[in-house]
Design a protein around this motif. Sequence first.
Motif, PDB file in Angstrom:
ATOM      1  N   LEU A 156       0.802  -1.219  -0.132  1.00 22.96           N
ATOM      2  CA  LEU A 156       0.008  -0.012   0.022  1.00 22.96           C
ATOM      3  C   LEU A 156       0.897   1.130   0.142  1.00 22.96           C
ATOM      4  O   LEU A 156       1.851   1.272   0.853  1.00 22.96           O
ATOM      5  CB  LEU A 156      -1.001  -0.142   1.374  1.00 22.96           C
ATOM      6  N   ALA A 157       0.657   2.307  -0.951  1.00 22.75           N
ATOM      7  CA  ALA A 157       1.329   3.329  -0.920  1.00 22.75           C
ATOM      8  C   ALA A 157       0.405   4.647  -0.407  1.00 22.75           C
ATOM      9  O   ALA A 157      -0.767   4.491  -0.617  1.00 22.75           O
ATOM     10  CB  ALA A 157       1.715   3.746  -2.522  1.00 22.75           C
ATOM     11  N   GLU A 158       0.984   5.604  -0.358  1.00 27.52           N
ATOM     12  CA  GLU A 158       0.301   6.962   0.192  1.00 27.52           C
ATOM     13  C   GLU A 158      -0.567   6.701   1.447  1.00 27.52           C
ATOM     14  O   GLU A 158      -1.712   7.361   1.647  1.00 27.52           O
ATOM     15  CB  GLU A 158      -0.494   7.464  -0.915  1.00 27.52           C
ATOM     16  N   ARG A 159      -0.497   5.689   2.389  1.00 27.50           N
ATOM     17  CA  ARG A 159      -1.294   5.419   3.440  1.00 27.50           C
ATOM     18  C   ARG A 159      -1.369   6.653   4.434  1.00 27.50           C
ATOM     19  O   ARG A 159      -0.509   7.272   4.969  1.00 27.50           O
ATOM     20  CB  ARG A 159      -0.643   4.392   4.489  1.00 27.50           C
ATOM     21  N   GLY A 160      -2.663   7.314   4.541  1.00 30.10           N
ATOM     22  CA  GLY A 160      -2.894   8.169   5.310  1.00 30.10           C
ATOM     23  C   GLY A 160      -2.549   9.852   5.049  1.00 30.10           C
ATOM     24  O   GLY A 160      -2.957  10.470   5.725  1.00 30.10           O
ATOM     25  N   LEU A 161      -1.991   9.951   3.799  1.00 26.26           N
ATOM     26  CA  LEU A 161      -1.424  11.298   3.410  1.00 26.26           C
ATOM     27  C   LEU A 161      -2.743  12.038   3.021  1.00 26.26           C
ATOM     28  O   LEU A 161      -2.691  13.048   3.192  1.00 26.26           O
ATOM     29  CB  LEU A 161      -0.746  10.823   1.979  1.00 26.26           C
ATOM     30  N   ALA A 162      -3.810  11.426   2.244  1.00 23.47           N
ATOM     31  CA  ALA A 162      -4.667  12.277   1.683  1.00 23.47           C
ATOM     32  C   ALA A 162      -5.598  12.729   2.917  1.00 23.47           C
ATOM     33  O   ALA A 162      -5.955  13.662   2.872  1.00 23.47           O
ATOM     34  CB  ALA A 162      -5.633  11.460   0.784  1.00 23.47           C
ATOM     35  N   ASP A 163      -5.891  11.714   3.797  1.00 20.10           N
ATOM     36  CA  ASP A 163      -6.649  12.264   5.158  1.00 20.10           C
ATOM     37  C   ASP A 163      -5.872  13.370   5.779  1.00 20.10           C
ATOM     38  O   ASP A 163      -6.674  14.036   6.341  1.00 20.10           O
ATOM     39  CB  ASP A 163      -6.498  10.967   5.895  1.00 20.10           C
ATOM     40  N   ALA A 164      -4.421  13.091   5.738  1.00 18.83           N
ATOM     41  CA  ALA A 164      -3.640  14.144   6.424  1.00 18.83           C
ATOM     42  C   ALA A 164      -3.783  15.507   5.873  1.00 18.83           C
ATOM     43  O   ALA A 164      -4.116  16.683   6.445  1.00 18.83           O
ATOM     44  CB  ALA A 164      -2.271  13.795   6.724  1.00 18.83           C
TER      45      ALA A 164
END
Length: 474
Positions: A156-164
């Motif tokens: 999995l890439a970009e975990r949590g980045l969009a939410d942050a």
Amino acid sequence: MSTDRGGVAGFRLTGRTWADDLGVWSSAVAADGRPGSALRFDPRLVADPAARERLVAAVLADRRLAQSGMTGLVPVADLITARDEVWLITSTPAGPTVGDLLSPGSPGSPRPDAGSAATVLVETAQALLAVHASGLAHGELHPGTVVIAPDGSALLAERGLADALFGRPPAPERDVVAWASLARGLAATWASADRGAAELLERAAATASIRGLAPARDALLAGRDVLPSGFTTRDRLVETLHRWPAHEAPAPGGYPAPARSAPDEGEIVTLLHVPRAGDPRVPGTGERRGSEEVVMRFGPGVPSETTAAQLWRAGRDQQRTEPPSGALGAGVAHHARRGRGRTILASVILALMVVGALALWLFRGPATPLEVTKVDISAPKKTQGCDTTVKITGVLSTNGAGGEVSYQWKRSDRKQPITQTDSVPSGAASHEVSLEWTVKGEGSFKGTATLVLLSPLPEGEKLQDRATFTYKCS
């Protein structure tokens, strides 16, 4: 794009780029030849200081997951800033993704098959379950954020980045919906030529929507008989990777690509160690005294591997100064000798502490394995009415260790048991499981559910329990 664009944080950008909702990714290579990737965030997304703070927290959470032994995420090497740019550096490639492999390839290139789809779904479900067990979520799961590693495994890439960046709270249920959508998409593409496998993926998607990711993953594993023989070895995915063309895409139209190739190494600052306000800076460095949290600058001459330990050592070495010259007075020279003595003593103490810690680590006992000591099950005591779904609840009492439990539900109205496997986080003294039993039609019915533990099972013991409910409809 196909031109070399310099380097960032010890990685050389090789010129291959692709865009997504967060910014522009670039392929990169470390000085020792290890491949990686670099994401330059859309400047509009990181302009707010609060968004940057949330971004740092998300990356640090990923690092804690990695330190706990989780391997289902693309590992982050660093998060840096240079002028108004923010870059995320990964120590393994962030591509190709499932989205890339869904695109038409070169003529004759092998397409991933139904077994490839099942591999991706099982491994992403397992990674998401571990993330959710830690109180976190991915937040933006789709084919473009599922990376296929060189060995065919799914990361999995970009975990949590969009939410942050968008200020959203973690929502595991959104991940479940996205995973079910991914399963349906792969059923219609990679598994379209195999009706049995496509139906299996569709059932897994439906199971995820109704019962969650763990039962959906178990449904895929239980149906492996309809999948290609290379399912467990990822053979087809690896073959596809070897022949698939390089993934390239233009810079996004929403904002321009940077005029220059990459930030000057001397301007780069890591964001993974944020100083507290008011801490005095050490002259000539980016370090602040009086805090365990430090910001360290690095540039030409710093080792190419940009781990926190190497940066710390580089910053410490830069602080060393030459001893006073003979032209200084005797008092100054005396204080200098005392300072050197204290430095030597501190170095010796630090070395002994490191040796002691290493010895403790080497001779530590094995981690306590998960044990289940008791199985309890309960069903509604009240008579159930027409066309209802009865929820049977089971509780597995444990020793508080983390691990996996396998168990079976047996229903009195069918011969085939339901086998499931759950991940149990450490620190909890019990783990709850449930069975939903739907009964329809007129008449009376007495149903008995039995919960049988399969593993970990104490040697020579059998742990199980049963409960009964009554259904009546006239």
